[in-house]
Scaffold this motif. Sequence first.
Motif, PDB file in Angstrom:
ATOM      1  N   VAL A  79     -12.881   8.010   8.393  1.00 41.90           N
ATOM      2  CA  VAL A  79     -12.652   7.382   7.447  1.00 41.90           C
ATOM      3  C   VAL A  79     -12.639   5.521   8.233  1.00 41.90           C
ATOM      4  N   LEU A  80     -12.035   4.682   7.517  1.00 41.32           N
ATOM      5  CA  LEU A  80     -11.957   3.601   7.499  1.00 41.32           C
ATOM      6  C   LEU A  80     -10.630   2.687   7.991  1.00 41.32           C
ATOM      7  N   GLY A  81     -11.852   2.063   9.189  1.00 40.60           N
ATOM      8  CA  GLY A  81      -9.821   1.150   9.889  1.00 40.60           C
ATOM      9  C   GLY A  81      -9.661  -0.284   9.570  1.00 40.60           C
ATOM     10  N   GLN A 124     -19.414   0.376   5.179  1.00 38.14           N
ATOM     11  CA  GLN A 124     -19.351   0.048   3.530  1.00 38.14           C
ATOM     12  C   GLN A 124     -19.363   1.602   3.172  1.00 38.14           C
ATOM     13  N   SER A 125     -20.250   2.608   3.733  1.00 37.38           N
ATOM     14  CA  SER A 125     -20.471   4.199   3.785  1.00 37.38           C
ATOM     15  C   SER A 125     -18.805   4.749   3.872  1.00 37.38           C
ATOM     16  N   LEU A 126     -17.687   4.471   4.465  1.00 38.74           N
ATOM     17  CA  LEU A 126     -16.466   4.912   5.292  1.00 38.74           C
ATOM     18  C   LEU A 126     -15.950   5.274   3.668  1.00 38.74           C
ATOM     19  N   PRO A 127     -14.978   6.086   3.213  1.00 38.54           N
ATOM     20  CA  PRO A 127     -13.558   6.645   2.298  1.00 38.54           C
ATOM     21  C   PRO A 127     -12.450   6.051   2.871  1.00 38.54           C
ATOM     22  N   LEU A 128     -12.025   5.962   2.423  1.00 38.26           N
ATOM     23  CA  LEU A 128     -10.434   5.491   2.583  1.00 38.26           C
ATOM     24  C   LEU A 128      -9.308   6.861   2.964  1.00 38.26           C
ATOM     25  N   ARG A 136      -4.428  15.657   4.862  1.00 41.73           N
ATOM     26  CA  ARG A 136      -4.487  14.626   4.771  1.00 41.73           C
ATOM     27  C   ARG A 136      -4.821  13.761   5.602  1.00 41.73           C
ATOM     28  N   ILE A 137      -6.449  13.023   5.497  1.00 43.45           N
ATOM     29  CA  ILE A 137      -6.491  12.337   6.847  1.00 43.45           C
ATOM     30  C   ILE A 137      -6.533  10.878   6.373  1.00 43.45           C
ATOM     31  N   VAL A 138      -6.159   9.391   6.611  1.00 43.86           N
ATOM     32  CA  VAL A 138      -6.261   8.313   6.906  1.00 43.86           C
ATOM     33  C   VAL A 138      -5.950   7.515   7.244  1.00 43.86           C
ATOM     34  N   HIS A 139      -6.597   6.376   7.707  1.00 49.71           N
ATOM     35  CA  HIS A 139      -6.442   5.689   9.094  1.00 49.71           C
ATOM     36  C   HIS A 139      -4.791   4.876   9.496  1.00 49.71           C
ATOM     37  N   ALA A 140      -4.109   4.484   8.459  1.00 50.11           N
ATOM     38  CA  ALA A 140      -2.236   4.154   8.407  1.00 50.11           C
ATOM     39  C   ALA A 140      -1.544   4.408   8.166  1.00 50.11           C
ATOM     40  N   CYS A 141      -1.828   4.955   6.596  1.00 50.50           N
ATOM     41  CA  CYS A 141      -0.898   4.876   5.758  1.00 50.50           C
ATOM     42  C   CYS A 141      -0.921   6.122   4.294  1.00 50.50           C
ATOM     43  N   TRP A 142      -0.153   6.966   4.188  1.00 52.88           N
ATOM     44  CA  TRP A 142      -0.895   7.634   3.569  1.00 52.88           C
ATOM     45  C   TRP A 142       0.506   7.491   2.545  1.00 52.88           C
ATOM     46  N   GLN A 143       0.092   6.714   1.326  1.00 56.53           N
ATOM     47  CA  GLN A 143       0.988   6.172  -0.297  1.00 56.53           C
ATOM     48  C   GLN A 143       0.486   6.183  -1.267  1.00 56.53           C
ATOM     49  N   LYS A 193      -5.577  -2.508   1.775  1.00 59.05           N
ATOM     50  CA  LYS A 193      -4.225  -2.920   3.226  1.00 59.05           C
ATOM     51  C   LYS A 193      -3.259  -2.024   3.962  1.00 59.05           C
ATOM     52  N   VAL A 194      -2.936  -1.173   2.680  1.00 59.59           N
ATOM     53  CA  VAL A 194      -1.651  -0.265   2.922  1.00 59.59           C
ATOM     54  C   VAL A 194      -2.335   0.986   3.894  1.00 59.59           C
ATOM     55  N   LEU A 195      -3.229   1.230   3.303  1.00 61.24           N
ATOM     56  CA  LEU A 195      -3.630   2.886   3.105  1.00 61.24           C
ATOM     57  C   LEU A 195      -4.575   1.901   5.184  1.00 61.24           C
ATOM     58  N   THR A 196      -5.275   1.398   5.160  1.00 60.70           N
ATOM     59  CA  THR A 196      -5.892   0.738   6.287  1.00 60.70           C
ATOM     60  C   THR A 196      -4.527  -0.195   7.628  1.00 60.70           C
ATOM     61  N   SER A 197      -4.169  -0.224   7.153  1.00 55.77           N
ATOM     62  CA  SER A 197      -2.398  -1.319   8.029  1.00 55.77           C
ATOM     63  C   SER A 197      -1.512  -0.834   7.487  1.00 55.77           C
ATOM     64  N   GLY A 198      -1.010  -0.082   7.302  1.00 56.95           N
ATOM     65  CA  GLY A 198       1.178   0.186   6.197  1.00 56.95           C
ATOM     66  C   GLY A 198       1.099  -0.632   5.885  1.00 56.95           C
ATOM     67  N   LEU A 199       2.684   0.157   5.770  1.00 57.86           N
ATOM     68  CA  LEU A 199       3.374  -0.523   4.488  1.00 57.86           C
ATOM     69  C   LEU A 199       4.195  -1.855   5.796  1.00 57.86           C
ATOM     70  N   GLU A 200       4.528  -2.912   5.502  1.00 63.29           N
ATOM     71  CA  GLU A 200       5.396  -3.726   6.376  1.00 63.29           C
ATOM     72  C   GLU A 200       6.484  -4.692   5.644  1.00 63.29           C
ATOM     73  N   VAL A 201       7.532  -4.464   6.690  1.00 68.34           N
ATOM     74  CA  VAL A 201       8.768  -4.967   6.729  1.00 68.34           C
ATOM     75  C   VAL A 201       9.089  -6.673   7.180  1.00 68.34           C
ATOM     76  N   GLN A 202      10.196  -7.412   6.869  1.00 62.31           N
ATOM     77  CA  GLN A 202      10.213  -8.583   7.389  1.00 62.31           C
ATOM     78  C   GLN A 202      10.676  -8.235   9.026  1.00 62.31           C
ATOM     79  N   ALA A 203       9.666  -8.676   9.647  1.00 58.54           N
ATOM     80  CA  ALA A 203      10.052  -8.385  10.874  1.00 58.54           C
ATOM     81  C   ALA A 203      11.467  -8.731  11.667  1.00 58.54           C
ATOM     82  N   LYS A 204      12.271  -8.261  12.526  1.00 61.63           N
ATOM     83  CA  LYS A 204      13.570  -8.535  12.749  1.00 61.63           C
ATOM     84  C   LYS A 204      13.455  -9.493  13.783  1.00 61.63           C
ATOM     85  N   SER A 205      12.787  -9.439  14.701  1.00 67.12           N
ATOM     86  CA  SER A 205      12.668 -10.849  16.286  1.00 67.12           C
ATOM     87  C   SER A 205      11.303 -10.657  16.237  1.00 67.12           C
ATOM     88  N   SER A 206      10.773 -11.458  16.913  1.00 67.31           N
ATOM     89  CA  SER A 206       9.820 -12.111  16.829  1.00 67.31           C
ATOM     90  C   SER A 206       8.199 -10.669  17.001  1.00 67.31           C
TER      91      SER A 206
END
Length: 299
Positions: A79-81, A124-128, A136-143, A193-206
């Motif tokens: 799968v694509l990263g 370009q030929s790779l699935p997400l 199931r297989i995904v690079h970062a996040c199953w949503q 973006k979600v499938l390849t680099s995941g869900l994100e939230v506000q950073a608590k620290s720097s």
Amino acid sequence: MSSLVRPLFSGPIDIVGDLHGDVEALERLLSHLHYDAQGIHPHGRRLVFVGDLVDRGPDSVSLVRRIRSFVEQGVAQCVLGNHELNLMLGKRKANNGWFFGHKDGGLVVVKDKAVRDELLAFFQSLPLALVREDARIVHACWQPDMIDMATTANDTIEFYEFHAFGTRLGLAQRADLKPWQREMRLQNLNPVKVLTSGLEVQAKSSVEIDGKKRLLERYPWWQDYEDAEFCFFGHYSLPFRIPRDASRAICVDYGLSKRWVGSKKQFPHDEYRLGAYRYPEHFVVFDNGQLVEQHVHAT
Ligand SMILES: [Mn+2]
């Protein structure tokens, strides 16, 4: 054109974590797993790669060609990263100068466009995502909503641009939003973006990644995962000592790339590994030959 969500191999599989240009680690791992040079296993097992084949390690070009030959022979799936995605989008990052012909230490560098095009055609030929009844297989996040959308799409870049454009259009009407809120929408509303680099939230620290201060931080989505299907993913570089058995969402990235860059001193060298998760047997084989049984929660 086929969908960006495709059927996962049936039968026993070995799910290999993020490789990041480390051909030698791959060779060691495949020999411990008893695959031959063509990627064929004597008992008919098959390889599944979770993406992030490139950047950081010494030879991304050879690594991609190796995986591509396995995939083209039908003995492996991949799968694509997010690191491949950045190259497809032409995005320059701290660790991908090799692709654009810039010398970077001893890394193998791409000097001509034909090689760039060759690699891009493979990405370009790779699935997400890859799916079957029990896994199931995904690079970062199953949503699930994002997977549904990806099921009806067949071109990664068009699919990415369509959602990026829609979000930017919406943001143009929202002068009230803070920079982190805008960035979060561009991330979390784009299925690619979600499938390849995941869900994100506000950073608590720097938080700093690749020397850049980030407004957002990664959300550990796997802690909420309750589906009956096992979900295997990479991306998060969790060292060997962090247990994987709290959920049926299992990270197979043991931080191999940290051998090459990043916070090298955080853990001893041996903490950063390449691993393959043997499914349905539920044990992990590492590139140092160690075998670790996993105690997973069945339904
Ligand atoms: Mn990644």
